[in-house]
Design an enzyme around this catalytic site. Structure first.
Site, short mmCIF file in Angstrom:
data_model
loop_
_atom_site.label_atom_id
_atom_site.label_comp_id
_atom_site.label_asym_id
_atom_site.label_seq_id
_atom_site.Cartn_x
_atom_site.Cartn_y
_atom_site.Cartn_z
N ASN A 1 -7.45 0.37 1.24
CA ASN A 1 -7.45 1.72 1.78
C ASN A 1 -8.89 2.21 1.74
O ASN A 1 -9.39 2.63 0.69
CB ASN A 1 -6.53 2.60 0.92
CG ASN A 1 -6.45 4.03 1.43
OD1 ASN A 1 -7.14 4.40 2.38
ND2 ASN A 1 -5.62 4.83 0.80
N ARG B 1 -4.64 0.31 5.32
CA ARG B 1 -4.15 1.62 5.71
C ARG B 1 -5.07 2.16 6.81
O ARG B 1 -6.29 2.20 6.63
CB ARG B 1 -4.19 2.55 4.51
CG ARG B 1 -3.72 3.91 4.87
CD ARG B 1 -3.76 4.85 3.71
NE ARG B 1 -3.13 6.08 4.10
CZ ARG B 1 -3.31 7.22 3.49
NH1 ARG B 1 -4.07 7.28 2.43
NH2 ARG B 1 -2.70 8.31 3.90
N HIS C 1 1.32 10.43 6.72
CA HIS C 1 2.11 9.97 5.55
C HIS C 1 3.27 9.09 6.01
O HIS C 1 4.27 8.95 5.30
CB HIS C 1 2.73 11.14 4.76
CG HIS C 1 1.75 11.98 4.01
ND1 HIS C 1 1.88 13.35 3.91
CD2 HIS C 1 0.63 11.66 3.33
CE1 HIS C 1 0.88 13.82 3.19
NE2 HIS C 1 0.10 12.83 2.82
N GLY D 1 1.79 15.93 -2.23
CA GLY D 1 0.65 15.52 -3.06
C GLY D 1 -0.52 16.42 -2.73
O GLY D 1 -0.33 17.58 -2.38
N ARG E 1 -5.45 22.69 2.22
CA ARG E 1 -5.25 22.93 3.66
C ARG E 1 -4.31 24.10 3.87
O ARG E 1 -3.32 24.24 3.16
CB ARG E 1 -4.64 21.70 4.33
CG ARG E 1 -5.54 20.49 4.39
CD ARG E 1 -4.93 19.42 5.29
NE ARG E 1 -5.66 18.18 5.21
CZ ARG E 1 -5.14 17.05 4.70
NH1 ARG E 1 -3.89 17.01 4.27
NH2 ARG E 1 -5.87 15.96 4.66
N ASN F 1 6.51 14.77 -10.01
CA ASN F 1 6.21 15.23 -11.37
C ASN F 1 6.56 16.68 -11.67
O ASN F 1 6.67 17.05 -12.84
CB ASN F 1 4.71 15.07 -11.65
CG ASN F 1 4.32 13.61 -11.71
OD1 ASN F 1 4.93 12.83 -12.43
ND2 ASN F 1 3.33 13.22 -10.92
N GLU G 1 2.95 3.58 -1.28
CA GLU G 1 2.42 3.25 0.05
C GLU G 1 1.82 1.85 0.07
O GLU G 1 1.93 1.14 1.06
CB GLU G 1 1.37 4.29 0.46
CG GLU G 1 2.01 5.62 0.78
CD GLU G 1 1.02 6.77 0.88
OE1 GLU G 1 0.63 7.31 -0.17
OE2 GLU G 1 0.64 7.12 2.00
P1 ADP Z 1 -2.76 12.20 -2.97
O1 ADP Z 1 -2.21 13.02 -1.85
O2 ADP Z 1 -4.24 12.32 -3.14
O3 ADP Z 1 -2.23 10.79 -3.04
P2 ADP Z 1 -1.03 12.66 -5.22
O4 ADP Z 1 0.22 12.33 -4.50
O5 ADP Z 1 -1.49 11.77 -6.31
O6 ADP Z 1 -2.24 12.94 -4.26
O7 ADP Z 1 -0.85 14.13 -5.82
C1 ADP Z 1 -1.85 14.73 -6.57
C2 ADP Z 1 -1.38 16.11 -7.00
O8 ADP Z 1 -0.17 16.00 -7.75
C3 ADP Z 1 -2.36 16.81 -7.96
O9 ADP Z 1 -3.32 17.55 -7.28
C4 ADP Z 1 -1.44 17.72 -8.72
O10 ADP Z 1 -1.37 18.94 -8.04
C5 ADP Z 1 -0.08 17.08 -8.65
N1 ADP Z 1 0.39 16.59 -9.96
C6 ADP Z 1 0.12 15.42 -10.56
N2 ADP Z 1 0.73 15.35 -11.77
C7 ADP Z 1 1.40 16.50 -11.93
C8 ADP Z 1 2.25 17.05 -12.96
N3 ADP Z 1 2.51 16.39 -14.08
N4 ADP Z 1 2.76 18.28 -12.75
C9 ADP Z 1 2.49 18.95 -11.63
N5 ADP Z 1 1.72 18.50 -10.62
C10 ADP Z 1 1.20 17.29 -10.77
#
Ligand code: ADP
Length: 398
Positions: free
Chosen positions: A8, A92, A181, A211, A242, A336, A385
């Site tokens: 990626n 990707r 996505h 995310g 965004r 999460n 992914e």
């Molecule tokens: P990306 O889109 O860059 O792949 P991710 O899917 O890894 O990002 O998501 C990252 C986001 O997930 C972080 O900015 C945070 O807001 C959220 N995050 C990660 N762990 C937790 C948690 N334990 N509780 C709440 N939000 C979380």
């Protein structure tokens, strides 16, 4: 061993995973950062061995990927004796335009096609192309497969993907909703069907990838019929940085007020907006939730906006699909954050959604979190992914 390397490539970074397709295990993964900048660095994580960090100047993607390949076969921190066990490379690629509806083995003509999509994905496609070209050069004879973030959404009907602007703009310039996505939404769809033991025709699914970037997809008969992101990833949900949906007239208005160019406003809407822009605190939900718990009202408002927009789209997709059977949460927030899941689903009782509050108190686990008598099954699906890219690559090359 049948190994697939997943790449990626971003503008100054390369993320990679080496996956053994016999059992789909990750043998090594890592990240090259700050390519072409001061402080270039490779962090290599071989499974079962210590992490290896290499700090040295890496001027371009070629030098970065070269270090990745060296790390993979190194006698200390390597994981394979030589590169011959890498049977294919999956890449990707952000934007496949209207042309690429499926993962595709890359040849010169396909590379030209991906170049044509640079106009649509100016921030990512050039880096994706560099990643592919580098692998072609460094590993001649090994097939490269492009897996597009947009491909899964190519099944949307015209009334969902067209913008209501003169049709010529679609015909001439292909201005339309593409969605992103897609690899994640495809993985989520497959996992839900497999976990529930259902055929595609039996499930109307809202797939929620939440995310740093967030999007929903409405999936009926296993196919995407609508999604929240658009021509670019800017449309749809409120995200980390965004804005998501916004009245287009706000753009010239902001240009005048801030003395910004169109590109500057786009950067503003992509990087400085969303929950970060509203709260002024952070784009990370952990920070926002602790600030909200301490009484910060703008953090609370940002979270409310994020959750409300998702709930509204779930309602819209219920209408689009004539009902919903499954809602699946994925991505860093979706997997999460129990508060987001709970608050999004509050108010969807009219659809027959009943969350089990105890089951919801979990993180990153593939499981059902709705109550047994909920008409809609709510699930957490840890997305993957890289594995999806590896599966698609294997399906095409082996
Ligand atoms: P990306 O889109 O860059 O792949 P991710 O899917 O890894 O990002 O998501 C990252 C986001 O997930 C972080 O900015 C945070 O807001 C959220 N995050 C990660 N762990 C937790 C948690 N334990 N509780 C709440 N939000 C979380």
């Amino acid at each position: 061993m049948v190994n697939i390397l997943v790449i990626n490539a971003g503008s100054s970074s390369v993320k990679y995973q080496l996956i053994n397709m016999e059992d789909e295990s990750v043998i090594a993964k890592g990240l090259v950062e700050r390519i072409g900048l001061d402080g270039s660095c490779l962090t290599h994580r071989p499974t079962g061995k210590d992490r290896f960090v290499l700090e040295k100047p890496m001027k371009n993607h070629g030098e970065g990927i070269q270090e990745v390949l060296k790390a993979l076969v190194d006698k200390d921190h390597g994981v394979i004796p030589d590169l011959s066990s890498i049977k294919a490379i999956g890449h990707r690629v952000l934007h496949g335009g209207y042309r690429f509806t499926q993962p595709t083995i890359v040849d010169d003509e396909v590379l030209d096609g991906i170049r044509e999509c640079i106009e649509l994905g100016p921030l990512h496609n050039p880096a994706n192309i560099k990643g592919i070209e580098t692998c072609m050069e460094l590993m001649p004879g090994v097939p490269n497969v492009a897996v597009f973030d947009t491909a899964f959404h190519q099944t949307m009907p015209d009334y969902a993907y067209l913008y209501a602007i003169p049709y010529e703009d679609y015909e001439k310039y292909k201005v339309r909703k593409y969605g992103f996505h897609g690899t994640s939404h495809r993985y989520i769809t497959q996992t839900v069907l497999e976990y529930l033991g259902k055929a595609p025709e039996e499930v109307k699914l809202v797939s929620c990838h939440l995310g740093n970037g967030s999007s929903l997809a409405a999936v009926k008969d296993g196919k995407c019929i609508d999604t929240t992101m658009g021509l670019s990833p800017l449309e749809g949900l409120v995200m980390g940085t965004r804005s998501g949906d916004i009245d287009a007239s706000a753009i010239p208005f902001l240009m005048k007020k801030h003395g910004m160019t169109a590109d500057e406003v786009l950067t503003y809407l992509n990087k400085k907006s969303g929950v970060l822009g509203i709260s002024g605190i952070s784009s990370d939900f952990r920070d926002l939730e602790s600030a909200a718990a301490e009484g910060n009202e703008m953090a609370r408002t940002a979270l409310n906006m994020f959750n409300y927009r998702i709930r509204k789209y779930i309602g819209a997709y219920a209408a689009a699909m004539d009902g919903i059977d499954v809602i699946a949460f994925a991505g860093g927030i979706g997997e999460n954050d129990q508060d987001v899941r709970r608050e999004v689903l509050e108010g969807l009782g009219f659809l027959g959604v009943k969350l089990d509050l105890e089951k919801n108190k979990t993180r990153g686990e593939l499981k059902i979190i709705s109550a047994p008598d909920s008409k809609v099954t709510v699930m957490i699906v840890p997305t993957n992914e890289e594995l999806m890219i590896a599966r698609e690559t294997q399906a095409l090359c082996m």
